[in-house]
Design a protein around this motif. Structure first.
Motif, PDB file in Angstrom:
ATOM      1  N   PHE A  34     -68.364  84.000 -21.223  1.00  0.00           N
ATOM      2  CA  PHE A  34     -67.080  84.226 -21.881  1.00  0.00           C
ATOM      3  C   PHE A  34     -66.134  83.062 -21.615  1.00  0.00           C
ATOM      4  O   PHE A  34     -65.461  82.567 -22.535  1.00  0.00           O
ATOM      5  N   LEU A  35     -66.103  82.606 -20.349  1.00  0.00           N
ATOM      6  CA  LEU A  35     -65.247  81.456 -20.032  1.00  0.00           C
ATOM      7  C   LEU A  35     -65.678  80.230 -20.825  1.00  0.00           C
ATOM      8  O   LEU A  35     -64.851  79.456 -21.320  1.00  0.00           O
ATOM      9  N   LEU A  37     -67.070  80.339 -23.708  1.00  0.00           N
ATOM     10  CA  LEU A  37     -66.604  80.571 -25.078  1.00  0.00           C
ATOM     11  C   LEU A  37     -65.127  80.206 -25.211  1.00  0.00           C
ATOM     12  O   LEU A  37     -64.706  79.601 -26.202  1.00  0.00           O
ATOM     13  N   VAL A  38     -64.344  80.587 -24.180  1.00  0.00           N
ATOM     14  CA  VAL A  38     -62.918  80.230 -24.194  1.00  0.00           C
ATOM     15  C   VAL A  38     -62.772  78.717 -24.305  1.00  0.00           C
ATOM     16  O   VAL A  38     -62.001  78.200 -25.124  1.00  0.00           O
ATOM     17  N   ILE A  40     -64.964  76.466 -25.372  1.00  0.00           N
ATOM     18  CA  ILE A  40     -65.437  75.916 -26.654  1.00  0.00           C
ATOM     19  C   ILE A  40     -64.432  76.204 -27.763  1.00  0.00           C
ATOM     20  O   ILE A  40     -64.051  75.318 -28.535  1.00  0.00           O
ATOM     21  N   LEU A  41     -63.986  77.464 -27.821  1.00  0.00           N
ATOM     22  CA  LEU A  41     -63.046  77.821 -28.884  1.00  0.00           C
ATOM     23  C   LEU A  41     -61.731  77.071 -28.724  1.00  0.00           C
ATOM     24  O   LEU A  41     -61.078  76.739 -29.712  1.00  0.00           O
ATOM     25  N   ASN A  42     -61.358  76.809 -27.464  1.00  0.00           N
ATOM     26  CA  ASN A  42     -60.141  76.015 -27.255  1.00  0.00           C
ATOM     27  C   ASN A  42     -60.288  74.650 -27.910  1.00  0.00           C
ATOM     28  O   ASN A  42     -59.351  74.131 -28.500  1.00  0.00           O
TER      29      ASN A  42
END
Lengths: 159, 252
Positions: A34-35, A37-38, A40-42
């Motif tokens: 999840f981190l 993902l955070v 990457i999405l950032n």
């Protein structure tokens, strides 16, 4: 048998391993991914699209500001124009009035001059008439003397 | 009774499994494979869509960029409303990813026919119907608000435990445990209950009747994602304001 219609707790109790409340290494892995993902999405979502949104907002704001400025300027120009127009109208009116007054004055002067000239010509004509009358009278008088002398001699009969 | 249900067993969708896990072994650790598989699909979907949306950014957005900008503004509004205009920006990625991940996970559980993919044990479902996922997200939220509190107010953050009076100290400490607990179990319970309701209905009446429950499931899934993200943002916002702000107000 694959299926069970057991309540959650029962399922947890009956299954040899597993069950609903089965906390294991999935938890930290999920947290880590999840981190990830955070992060990457950032990079691919929040930063670029956020920047796009902010930039657009900024652009719209500056556009509105400059449009307001221009509107104000245009209004000022219109006001100035109106003022100028009024002033020019007033000036034009003044000029016309002045021209009219001047024209009137010139006309009056011309009329007076013409009248004067006419008067002078009349006077001259009168004088000429008087002179001619005088000369006519005087020539008539001499003729009368000659004639009367002739008449006298005729009558007296000097012949 | 058993026989009648056995006859239904031939239908692919008419199966219901609770608490059966598809285990992967990593060293001597056990991992729920079915959860990780669906979570990778969800993560992949999010990354691909985000990448497509931000690949060529136009000033006048259209298509997928427009849609994702709408999503981003929605997320920003959540963060802004809960954390406040001044501080919300660094927290947008965390809160937003919480929302997007949970939302896409929940809807994938409701919309994607995972059961067409057969696993040896267990079945694919929304990652959020596994307690590990929700606890992981809830613990990350706890860490996030502790980090927010300590980074904003330093050691003064602990002062909030004796506010408004020291009598509330046990309750304030208890709150730090109840917050992740309620966050994780709310999400877990809602999603699992929704899938169970749909599963039982499908088992009993395979056609049409489960549709309203599925529609309701979509609604609750969206609401749960919103609730989780909003609460996470609220906790972060709460950790950052409070005592410090009061002091500033006194000084002014």
């Amino acid at each position: 048998m694959n299926w069970t219609i057991l309540l959650a707790v029962e399922a947890a109790e009956t299954a040899k391993e597993g069950g609903l409340f089965d906390l294991d290494a999935t938890l930290p892995i999920m947290a880590l991914q999840f981190l990830l993902l955070v992060a990457i999405l950032n990079g691919v979502f929040y930063k670029p699209l956020g920047k796009a949104i902010d930039d657009r907002e900024e652009l719209v704001r500056t556009n509105i500001l400059s449009a307001k400025e221009r509107l104000e300027k245009a209004q000022n120009l219109a006001k100035q124009y109106e003022q100028d127009l009024g002033e020019t109208r007033k000036k034009a009116g003044e000029t016309i009035a002045q021209a009219q007054a001047e024209a009137q004055k010139i006309a009056a002067a011309k009329i007076a001059e013409a009248q004067q000239e006419a008067q002078a010509q009349r006077d001259q004509a009168q004088k000429e008439i008087d002179e001619q009358k005088q000369s006519a009278f005087s020539s008539l008088e001499s003729e009368v003397a000659v004639l009367s002398r002739q008449i006298l001699s005729k009558i007296l009969g000097t012949s | 009774m058993l026989n009648t249900i056995n006859s239904l067993d031939s239908l692919i969708f008419a199966k219901l499994e609770v608490g059966q896990q598809f285990y992967w072994q990593l060293g001597n650790l056990k991992i729920h494979g079915q959860v990780l598989i669906t979570s990778w699909i969800v993560i992949g979907l999010l990354v691909v869509v985000s990448f497509l949306a931000s690949r060529s950014i136009q000033r006048i957005p259209s298509g997928i960029q427009n849609f994702m900008e709408y999503a981003l503004e929605f997320i920003r509004d959540i963060a802004k409303n809960q954390i406040g205009e001044k501080e919300y920006r660094p927290w947008v990625p965390f809160v937003g990813t919480l929302f997007l991940f949970i939302f896409v996970s929940n809807w994938s559980g409701a919309l994607v026919p995972w059961k067409l993919v057969k696993l040896p044990v267990g079945e694919l479902a929304a990652p959020t119907n596994d307690i590990n996922t929700t606890v992981a997200l809830a613990l990350l939220t706890s860490l996030a608000y502790f980090y927010a509190g300590f980074s904003k107010r330093g050691i003064g953050y602990v002062a909030k435990y004796i506010q408004p009076t020291p009598i509330l100290l046990p309750i304030n400490i208890l709150e730090d445990f109840t917050k992740p607990l309620s966050l994780s179990f709310r999400l877990f319970g809602n999603i699992l209950a929704d899938e169970l309701v749909v599963g039982v209905l499908v088992l009993l009446v395979p056609l049409f009747l489960p549709l309203p429950a599925m529609g309701l499931g979509l609604f609750t899934s969206a609401i749960q994602a919103l609730i989780f993200a909003t609460l996470a943002a609220a906790y972060i916002g709460e950790a950052m304001e409070g005592h410090g702000e009061h002091e500033e107000e006194h000084h002014e």
